[in-house]
Motif scaffolding. Sequence first.
Motif, PDB file in Angstrom:
ATOM      1  N   SER A 143     -59.693 -31.996  30.918  1.00 31.45           N
ATOM      2  CA  SER A 143     -60.480 -31.325  29.891  1.00 31.45           C
ATOM      3  C   SER A 143     -60.968 -32.329  28.843  1.00 31.45           C
ATOM      4  CB  SER A 143     -59.630 -30.253  29.208  1.00 31.45           C
ATOM      5  OG  SER A 143     -60.262 -29.783  28.041  1.00 31.45           O
ATOM      6  N   PRO A 144     -62.290 -32.529  28.731  1.00 29.25           N
ATOM      7  CA  PRO A 144     -62.807 -33.419  27.684  1.00 29.25           C
ATOM      8  C   PRO A 144     -62.431 -32.930  26.285  1.00 29.25           C
ATOM      9  CG  PRO A 144     -64.519 -32.923  29.291  1.00 29.25           C
ATOM     10  CD  PRO A 144     -63.356 -32.038  29.601  1.00 29.25           C
ATOM     11  N   THR A 145     -62.341 -31.624  26.098  1.00 31.74           N
ATOM     12  CA  THR A 145     -61.972 -31.069  24.789  1.00 31.74           C
ATOM     13  C   THR A 145     -60.554 -31.473  24.426  1.00 31.74           C
ATOM     14  OG1 THR A 145     -63.416 -29.179  25.205  1.00 31.74           O
ATOM     15  CG2 THR A 145     -61.775 -28.944  23.452  1.00 31.74           C
ATOM     16  N   ARG A 146     -59.637 -31.339  25.371  1.00 33.70           N
ATOM     17  CA  ARG A 146     -58.245 -31.729  25.101  1.00 33.70           C
ATOM     18  C   ARG A 146     -58.142 -33.230  24.821  1.00 33.70           C
ATOM     19  NH1 ARG A 146     -54.115 -27.994  27.417  1.00 33.70           N
ATOM     20  NH2 ARG A 146     -55.256 -26.182  28.114  1.00 33.70           N
ATOM     21  N   ALA A 148     -60.511 -35.153  23.595  1.00 29.96           N
ATOM     22  CA  ALA A 148     -61.116 -35.411  22.280  1.00 29.96           C
ATOM     23  C   ALA A 148     -60.136 -35.045  21.166  1.00 29.96           C
ATOM     24  CB  ALA A 148     -62.411 -34.625  22.140  1.00 29.96           C
ATOM     25  N   ARG A 149     -59.424 -33.930  21.337  1.00 27.96           N
ATOM     26  CA  ARG A 149     -58.425 -33.541  20.333  1.00 27.96           C
ATOM     27  C   ARG A 149     -57.294 -34.562  20.271  1.00 27.96           C
ATOM     28  NH1 ARG A 149     -58.019 -27.139  21.780  1.00 27.96           N
ATOM     29  NH2 ARG A 149     -59.948 -26.522  20.754  1.00 27.96           N
ATOM     30  N   THR A 152     -58.599 -37.512  18.309  1.00 25.25           N
ATOM     31  CA  THR A 152     -58.619 -37.164  16.887  1.00 25.25           C
ATOM     32  C   THR A 152     -57.206 -37.188  16.313  1.00 25.25           C
ATOM     33  OG1 THR A 152     -60.559 -35.780  17.237  1.00 25.25           O
ATOM     34  CG2 THR A 152     -59.292 -35.388  15.226  1.00 25.25           C
TER      35      THR A 152
END
Length: 184
Positions: A143-146, A148-149, A152
């Motif tokens: 998951s790119p979202t995971r 990215a988080r 961060t």
Amino acid sequence: MFDLRSGKVRPQCKPALPLTEFHRDRRRVDALAFYCKACATARSEESRRRRGIAPQKRSPVPVAEGLKETRQRLHGGSREYHLRRRYGVGQKEFDELLAEQGGVCAICGGADPQHLDHDHRTGWVRGILCFNCNGGLGQFRDSPTRLARAITYLRGTTWQRALIHPGVYQMCSPTRGRPPSPRS
């Protein structure tokens, strides 16, 4: 019933055959199959025909003496079998992709990566990774979202030394108010 020097008698056909005409069977007293290879094949084909099962496929590559493992016979080895069955590529394509990547992991640049990475949704091959990078992507469920988080989080919680007085530093974090524990 048999003479180990001259051969073994076939139950159906009765002439003595050389021992090389019988498959090995450790469970039997003489360590040889009850039927010769030709009779065993004929019996198997007849059984398949009666049950309505298609004839057994023959390997286009001749099998060397004593070599009976299917992966080796049909695919040239376990690695080739695994790559073909799971990803639809062979060792040749794997080596070409690795050469395109410069012989290193596509993420960290580590030497000698061995894991073919693929998109679990589409099945498409993405690249070759080292064990840790491949496992990391799996842990983040691709998951790119995971990811990215996670980036961060790492950037926001990295403890940094801040000069509070000449020669005196304090550990601080941009997003957290607590300093690291004395044990860390």
